[in-house]
Structures are given as C-alpha cells and as structure tokens.
Design a protein around this motif. Structure first.
Motif, short mmCIF file in Angstrom:
data_model
loop_
_atom_site.label_atom_id
_atom_site.label_comp_id
_atom_site.label_asym_id
_atom_site.label_seq_id
_atom_site.Cartn_x
_atom_site.Cartn_y
_atom_site.Cartn_z
N MET A 1 0.83 -1.18 0.00
CA MET A 1 0.00 0.00 0.00
C MET A 1 0.88 1.25 0.00
O MET A 1 1.97 1.22 0.51
N THR A 2 0.33 2.29 -0.52
CA THR A 2 1.07 3.54 -0.55
C THR A 2 0.85 4.31 0.73
O THR A 2 0.02 3.96 1.56
N SER A 3 1.59 5.40 0.89
CA SER A 3 1.46 6.21 2.11
C SER A 3 0.06 6.80 2.20
O SER A 3 -0.67 6.88 1.24
N GLY A 4 -0.27 7.24 3.38
CA GLY A 4 -1.59 7.78 3.65
C GLY A 4 -2.36 6.88 4.59
O GLY A 4 -3.37 7.28 5.14
N PHE A 5 -1.88 5.66 4.77
CA PHE A 5 -2.55 4.71 5.64
C PHE A 5 -1.96 4.72 7.05
O PHE A 5 -2.36 3.91 7.88
N GLU A 6 -1.05 5.64 7.34
CA GLU A 6 -0.39 5.64 8.66
C GLU A 6 -1.34 5.94 9.82
O GLU A 6 -1.04 5.63 10.95
N LEU A 8 -4.12 4.44 10.23
CA LEU A 8 -4.73 3.17 10.57
C LEU A 8 -3.79 2.38 11.46
O LEU A 8 -2.57 2.48 11.32
N ASP A 9 -4.37 1.55 12.35
CA ASP A 9 -3.50 0.69 13.14
C ASP A 9 -3.08 -0.52 12.30
O ASP A 9 -3.56 -0.69 11.17
N GLU A 10 -2.20 -1.33 12.81
CA GLU A 10 -1.64 -2.45 12.04
C GLU A 10 -2.74 -3.40 11.56
O GLU A 10 -2.74 -3.82 10.40
N ARG A 11 -3.68 -3.74 12.42
CA ARG A 11 -4.76 -4.66 12.04
C ARG A 11 -5.60 -4.07 10.91
O ARG A 11 -5.96 -4.76 9.95
N GLN A 12 -5.89 -2.79 10.98
CA GLN A 12 -6.68 -2.13 9.94
C GLN A 12 -5.91 -2.08 8.62
O GLN A 12 -6.49 -2.30 7.56
N ARG A 13 -4.60 -1.81 8.69
CA ARG A 13 -3.79 -1.79 7.46
C ARG A 13 -3.76 -3.16 6.80
O ARG A 13 -3.83 -3.27 5.57
N VAL A 14 -3.67 -4.21 7.60
CA VAL A 14 -3.67 -5.58 7.06
C VAL A 14 -4.99 -5.87 6.35
O VAL A 14 -5.00 -6.45 5.26
N LEU A 15 -6.11 -5.46 6.95
CA LEU A 15 -7.41 -5.68 6.32
C LEU A 15 -7.54 -4.91 5.01
O LEU A 15 -8.01 -5.46 4.01
N VAL A 16 -7.13 -3.66 5.00
CA VAL A 16 -7.20 -2.87 3.76
C VAL A 16 -6.32 -3.51 2.68
O VAL A 16 -6.73 -3.62 1.53
N ALA A 17 -5.14 -3.96 3.06
CA ALA A 17 -4.24 -4.60 2.08
C ALA A 17 -4.85 -5.88 1.53
O ALA A 17 -4.65 -6.21 0.35
N ALA A 18 -5.60 -6.62 2.36
CA ALA A 18 -6.24 -7.85 1.90
C ALA A 18 -7.45 -7.55 1.00
O ALA A 18 -7.66 -8.22 0.00
N TRP A 19 -8.24 -6.57 1.38
CA TRP A 19 -9.46 -6.26 0.64
C TRP A 19 -9.22 -5.41 -0.60
O TRP A 19 -9.91 -5.57 -1.60
N LEU A 20 -8.25 -4.50 -0.52
CA LEU A 20 -7.96 -3.57 -1.62
C LEU A 20 -6.45 -3.53 -1.87
O LEU A 20 -5.81 -2.49 -1.67
N PRO A 21 -5.86 -4.64 -2.31
CA PRO A 21 -4.40 -4.66 -2.48
C PRO A 21 -3.92 -3.59 -3.47
O PRO A 21 -4.49 -3.44 -4.54
N GLY A 22 -2.91 -2.86 -3.05
CA GLY A 22 -2.35 -1.82 -3.90
C GLY A 22 -3.15 -0.53 -3.92
O GLY A 22 -2.87 0.35 -4.73
N ALA A 23 -4.14 -0.41 -3.05
CA ALA A 23 -4.96 0.81 -3.02
C ALA A 23 -4.09 2.03 -2.74
O ALA A 23 -3.08 1.95 -2.05
N GLU A 24 -4.49 3.15 -3.31
CA GLU A 24 -3.77 4.41 -3.11
C GLU A 24 -4.71 5.43 -2.48
O GLU A 24 -5.86 5.57 -2.90
N VAL A 25 -4.20 6.14 -1.48
CA VAL A 25 -4.99 7.19 -0.84
C VAL A 25 -5.01 8.41 -1.75
O VAL A 25 -3.97 8.91 -2.18
N VAL A 26 -6.22 8.87 -2.06
CA VAL A 26 -6.40 10.06 -2.88
C VAL A 26 -6.54 11.29 -2.00
O VAL A 26 -6.01 12.36 -2.29
N ARG A 27 -7.26 11.10 -0.87
CA ARG A 27 -7.50 12.24 0.01
C ARG A 27 -7.85 11.75 1.41
O ARG A 27 -8.54 10.75 1.57
#
Length: 77
Positions: A1-6, A8-27
């Motif tokens: 994942m790209t920056s912008g997810f900082e 989120l806690d570790e568990r939340q980042r893992v879930l986002v990476a699993a559900w939306l791999p490679g997602a990019e924060v726009v805003r």
C-alpha cells in the motif's frame, strides 16, 4: 500500500491490504476531532472510502449495528 494509511493501526492496514491490495490514498477526509479515520482511496480504477475507528470511537459501533439491523430487516446478505 502507498502512504496515507499511517493513521490506521496495524490490524486495519492488514485488512485494507487484503481487501484492496495496492490501493492508493487520494484524500484524507478525516476531521481529526475524534478517533475516526476516513480515507478516499482508488483501487483497480474504482473509488472507495475506507472508514476506521480507534478503540474509543463508539460511533463506528453504532454505525455497524445500524447496517446489520437494516440487513436483517431487508434480508440483505
């Protein structure tokens, strides 16, 4: 994942990476008033909103409870 997810806690980042791999924060749409993080992201050409709360965020629990109740009432799965 790209920056912008900082936010989120570790568990939340893992879930986002699993559900939306490679997602990019726009805003970052967070208000920074409560423990809720709201991020507009892009994944596979589609736009999504990632909403996550910290352990003190009671609004998220009420929000999910209402969605579950609506799903049960209308038979959504």
């Amino acid at each position: 994942m790209t920056s912008g997810f900082e936010k989120l806690d570790e568990r939340q980042r893992v879930l986002v990476a699993a559900w939306l791999p490679g997602a990019e924060v726009v805003r970052d749409l967070s208000w920074d008033l409560v423990g809720t993080t709201v991020l507009k992201v892009v994944h596979g050409g589609e736009r999504y909103v990632v909403k996550a709360g910290d352990e003190l965020d009671r609004q998220m629990a009420r929000w999910w409870a209402s969605l579950i109740l609506v799903g049960l009432i209308y038979g959504l799965r």
